[in-house]
Design a protein around this motif. Structure first.
Motif, PDB file in Angstrom:
ATOM      1  N   THR A 146     -84.162  24.063  -0.678  1.00  0.00           N
ATOM      2  CA  THR A 146     -83.279  22.896  -0.769  1.00  0.00           C
ATOM      3  C   THR A 146     -83.041  22.361   0.637  1.00  0.00           C
ATOM      4  N   PHE A 173     -78.996  18.410   1.940  1.00  0.00           N
ATOM      5  CA  PHE A 173     -77.686  18.876   1.500  1.00  0.00           C
ATOM      6  C   PHE A 173     -76.602  18.416   2.458  1.00  0.00           C
ATOM      7  N   CYS A 196     -77.701  22.113  -8.994  1.00  0.00           N
ATOM      8  CA  CYS A 196     -78.263  20.756  -8.982  1.00  0.00           C
ATOM      9  C   CYS A 196     -78.776  20.421 -10.383  1.00  0.00           C
ATOM     10  N   GLU A 223     -86.056  15.319  -6.779  1.00  0.00           N
ATOM     11  CA  GLU A 223     -85.406  15.399  -5.473  1.00  0.00           C
ATOM     12  C   GLU A 223     -84.017  14.771  -5.520  1.00  0.00           C
ATOM     13  N   PHE A 228     -79.959  27.916   0.424  1.00  0.00           N
ATOM     14  CA  PHE A 228     -80.762  26.694   0.316  1.00  0.00           C
ATOM     15  C   PHE A 228     -82.131  26.884   0.968  1.00  0.00           C
TER      16      PHE A 228
END
Length: 347
Positions: A226, A229, A196, A201, A221
């Motif tokens: 995270t 997604f 990322c 965010e 994640f």
């Protein structure tokens, strides 16, 4: 030779029955040492192959991503943008079998003010497919010329950003010769899909080919916190949904449980054959036809993908509404206008 790296190599390279998993911190350390080439070429090649054979655990994937986050440059979320940015993660070695629509999807989203961040480099092993940067260049948008501050300015003004490895993540770019020499995709090629490259965010989208990869991503994640997604079993491991089969999609969102979506294009009269890639000129020609608003043979794929992502990221209340909105955006020339804006900003 690095003695520290040798100990990590011995852990992952001891064979099927005696190899050991690394911790998240150990994997981050090993990744940094490889990307900074503090380990020797022999050590790096041995580790890359051994780790591929062992298969990285979710904790190890999290460690690789931790190292990417430290070493790679990042754009910054613009608080004046209306929506959370979408990061489209695609294989760096490009497309070689099917015509991509990822760039059209990005243009559709940014046309309605959903920011998009893409990342990648030049043509590279092992597939040596057409990379996204070359398609952009043929469309008159050369993201390879800009330093990070300039890339940020383009992103702020257009809602579309591109992190180009030679400029913004040279350590990953300098690793490309190792990818060529070992002849196989290293675990970095999996992790890069889930990198990322924007601070703040974001909605992370990653393609995958093999179902176990999706499970590893979801677990990684969770380890890294995270929450937002979208994982897509896409064409050649990309974010592109196929017209010829039911799409297998995993969706995560902050404050809610993981959700599975099986999207059959037939239900929306969008099922058909995926267009086989014949040449770069064919890809550019078909892409330009869609951007011009013509009824190209690539148009249904653009509508399928654009519509899904418009719905996924809050610009349509239903999938059907998303597909209709995508068609309207394309046919009325709004995507062409967005491309013209990018061409102006980048020249």
């Amino acid at each position: 030779m690095s003695d520290e790296f040798r100990e990590l190599l011995k852990r992952v390279g001891s064979g099927t029955h005696t190899s050991k998993n690394l911790t998240r911190t150990e994997t981050a350390t090993a990744t940094k040492m490889m990307l900074l080439q503090e380990a020797t070429p022999a050590q790096i090649g041995a580790f890359a192959i051994a780790h591929r054979i062992k298969r990285p655990t979710p904790e190890e994937l999290a460690g690789i991503l931790d190292a990417f986050e430290v070493l790679g440059s990042k754009l910054t979320v613009n608080p004046h943008h209306d929506y959370k940015p979408v990061v489209l993660g695609n294989p760096y070695d490009g497309r070689s079998r099917t015509v991509p629509v990822t760039i059209i999807t990005a243009l559709i989203l940014t046309t309605v003010n959903v920011p998009v961040v893409m990342h990648g480099g030049d043509c590279m092993p092992t597939k040596y497919g057409i990379p996204l940067i070359e398609i952009w260049q043929q469309l008159g948008v050369n993201f390879s010329d800009f330093n990070l501050a300039q890339a940020q300015e383009i992103y702020d003004q257009s809602c579309l950003g591109f992190l180009y490895l030679p400029q913004h993540f040279p350590e990953a770019h300098n690793f490309v010769p190792f990818r060529e020499q070992i002849g196989k995709r290293p675990p970095f090629a999996t992790a890069e899909l889930a990198w990322c490259p924007i601070a703040g965010e974001a909605n992370l989208v990653a393609g995958f080919v093999h179902p176990p990869t999706e499970e590893r991503f979801r677990s990684a994640f969770k380890i890294r916190g995270t929450n937002d997604f979208t994982l897509v079993k896409g064409l050649e491991g990309s974010c592109d949904l196929s017209r010829s089969r039911t799409a297998i999609i995993a969706m995560g969102r902050s404050g809610s449980d993981f959700e599975r979506l099986l999207l059959d294009p037939h239900d929306y009269n969008l099922r058909g054959s995926d267009i086989l890639l014949e040449s770069k000129s064919q890809v550019i020609s078909l892409t330009q036809e869609v951007i011009e608003g013509s009824k190209s043979q690539l148009l249904p794929a653009a509508i399928l993908n654009g519509g899904f992502y418009l719905w996924r990221f809050g610009r349509a209340k239903s999938l059907q509404e998303g597909f209709q909105l995508a068609a309207d955006i394309l046919i009325t020339g709004k995507v062409k206008t967005k491309l013209s804006q990018l061409q102006t900003l980048c020249n």
